[in-house]
Design a protein around this motif. Structure first.
Motif, PDB file in Angstrom:
ATOM      1  N   LEU A  47       0.848  -1.193   0.000  1.00 57.54           N
ATOM      2  CA  LEU A  47       0.000   0.000   0.000  1.00 57.54           C
ATOM      3  C   LEU A  47       0.885   1.245   0.000  1.00 57.54           C
ATOM      4  O   LEU A  47       1.812   1.349   0.806  1.00 57.54           O
ATOM      5  N   ARG A  98       0.628  -5.632 -15.794  1.00 56.56           N
ATOM      6  CA  ARG A  98      -0.221  -5.436 -14.630  1.00 56.56           C
ATOM      7  C   ARG A  98      -1.675  -5.704 -14.992  1.00 56.56           C
ATOM      8  O   ARG A  98      -2.056  -5.614 -16.163  1.00 56.56           O
ATOM      9  N   ALA A 105      -5.547  -4.774 -13.338  1.00 55.38           N
ATOM     10  CA  ALA A 105      -6.428  -4.180 -12.338  1.00 55.38           C
ATOM     11  C   ALA A 105      -7.740  -4.961 -12.311  1.00 55.38           C
ATOM     12  O   ALA A 105      -8.102  -5.604 -13.304  1.00 55.38           O
ATOM     13  N   SER A 150      -3.957   6.379  -8.273  1.00 49.22           N
ATOM     14  CA  SER A 150      -4.907   5.287  -8.041  1.00 49.22           C
ATOM     15  C   SER A 150      -5.043   4.364  -9.249  1.00 49.22           C
ATOM     16  O   SER A 150      -5.342   3.174  -9.102  1.00 49.22           O
ATOM     17  N   GLU A 151      -4.823   4.900 -10.429  1.00 48.38           N
ATOM     18  CA  GLU A 151      -4.953   4.071 -11.632  1.00 48.38           C
ATOM     19  C   GLU A 151      -3.797   3.080 -11.777  1.00 48.38           C
ATOM     20  O   GLU A 151      -3.848   2.202 -12.639  1.00 48.38           O
ATOM     21  N   ASP A 152      -2.785   3.227 -10.966  1.00 47.36           N
ATOM     22  CA  ASP A 152      -1.676   2.279 -10.972  1.00 47.36           C
ATOM     23  C   ASP A 152      -1.940   1.072 -10.070  1.00 47.36           C
ATOM     24  O   ASP A 152      -1.147   0.128 -10.061  1.00 47.36           O
ATOM     25  N   SER A 153      -3.034   1.105  -9.329  1.00 45.93           N
ATOM     26  CA  SER A 153      -3.379  -0.021  -8.465  1.00 45.93           C
ATOM     27  C   SER A 153      -3.675  -1.245  -9.317  1.00 45.93           C
ATOM     28  O   SER A 153      -4.525  -1.197 -10.208  1.00 45.93           O
ATOM     29  N   GLN A 184       0.679  -7.468  -5.401  1.00 43.88           N
ATOM     30  CA  GLN A 184      -0.375  -6.460  -5.381  1.00 43.88           C
ATOM     31  C   GLN A 184       0.192  -5.092  -5.031  1.00 43.88           C
ATOM     32  O   GLN A 184       0.932  -4.933  -4.054  1.00 43.88           O
ATOM     33  N   VAL A 185      -0.187  -4.103  -5.821  1.00 45.39           N
ATOM     34  CA  VAL A 185       0.139  -2.703  -5.532  1.00 45.39           C
ATOM     35  C   VAL A 185      -1.170  -1.941  -5.387  1.00 45.39           C
ATOM     36  O   VAL A 185      -2.019  -1.980  -6.274  1.00 45.39           O
ATOM     37  N   THR A 186      -1.331  -1.283  -4.259  1.00 45.52           N
ATOM     38  CA  THR A 186      -2.529  -0.490  -4.004  1.00 45.52           C
ATOM     39  C   THR A 186      -2.114   0.938  -3.700  1.00 45.52           C
ATOM     40  O   THR A 186      -1.315   1.182  -2.782  1.00 45.52           O
ATOM     41  N   VAL A 187      -2.651   1.850  -4.485  1.00 47.63           N
ATOM     42  CA  VAL A 187      -2.358   3.272  -4.285  1.00 47.63           C
ATOM     43  C   VAL A 187      -3.607   3.926  -3.708  1.00 47.63           C
ATOM     44  O   VAL A 187      -4.636   4.020  -4.370  1.00 47.63           O
ATOM     45  N   SER A 188      -3.505   4.346  -2.471  1.00 46.10           N
ATOM     46  CA  SER A 188      -4.668   4.896  -1.788  1.00 46.10           C
ATOM     47  C   SER A 188      -4.218   5.734  -0.604  1.00 46.10           C
ATOM     48  O   SER A 188      -3.203   5.448   0.027  1.00 46.10           O
TER      49      SER A 188
END
Length: 114
Positions: free
Chosen positions: A11, A37, A39, A86-89, A109-113
């Motif tokens: 995260l 990737r 999503a 966020s679009e990179d999540s 998993q990559v979560t951008v938030s």
């Protein structure tokens, strides 16, 4: 036997950075490697290709923000991601083209938030 294992996901806040690592075994140092990737609800898309000869190719969506590098001595491929949004999540997958086959890791998993 080719084996690819990704790590480094997690995260991160918008605008932040993250570096993914892919430990590769069973491939040649001259094999083409790269990252995709996927999503939720979307098709898997190319992030970038690190060819054995020539320049690295990046998707327009990550150009200027992401950098792929390779340490052949350590059999590792890296994805440095900056200015994340966020679009990179997504789940990020390392791949390698060995002879005529393409091999994939299990993903990280990559979560951008915020």
């Amino acid at each position: 036997q080719v084996r690819l294992v990704e790590s480094g996901g997690g995260l991160v806040q918008p605008g932040g950075s993250l570096r993914l690592s892919c430990a590769a075994s069973g491939i040649f140092s001259t094999d083409t490697v790269g990252w995709h990737r996927q999503a939720p609800g979307k098709e898997r898309e190319l992030v970038g290709i690190f060819p054995s000869i020539g320049s690295t190719i990046y998707a327009d969506s990550v150009k200027g923000r992401f950098t792929i590098s390779r340490d052949a001595a350590k059999n590792r491929v890296y994805l440095q991601m900056n200015s994340l949004n966020s679009e990179d999540s997504a789940v990020y997958y390392c791949f390698a083209r060995h002879y005529t086959a393409t091999y994939w890791g299990q993903g990280t998993q990559v979560t951008v938030s915020s």
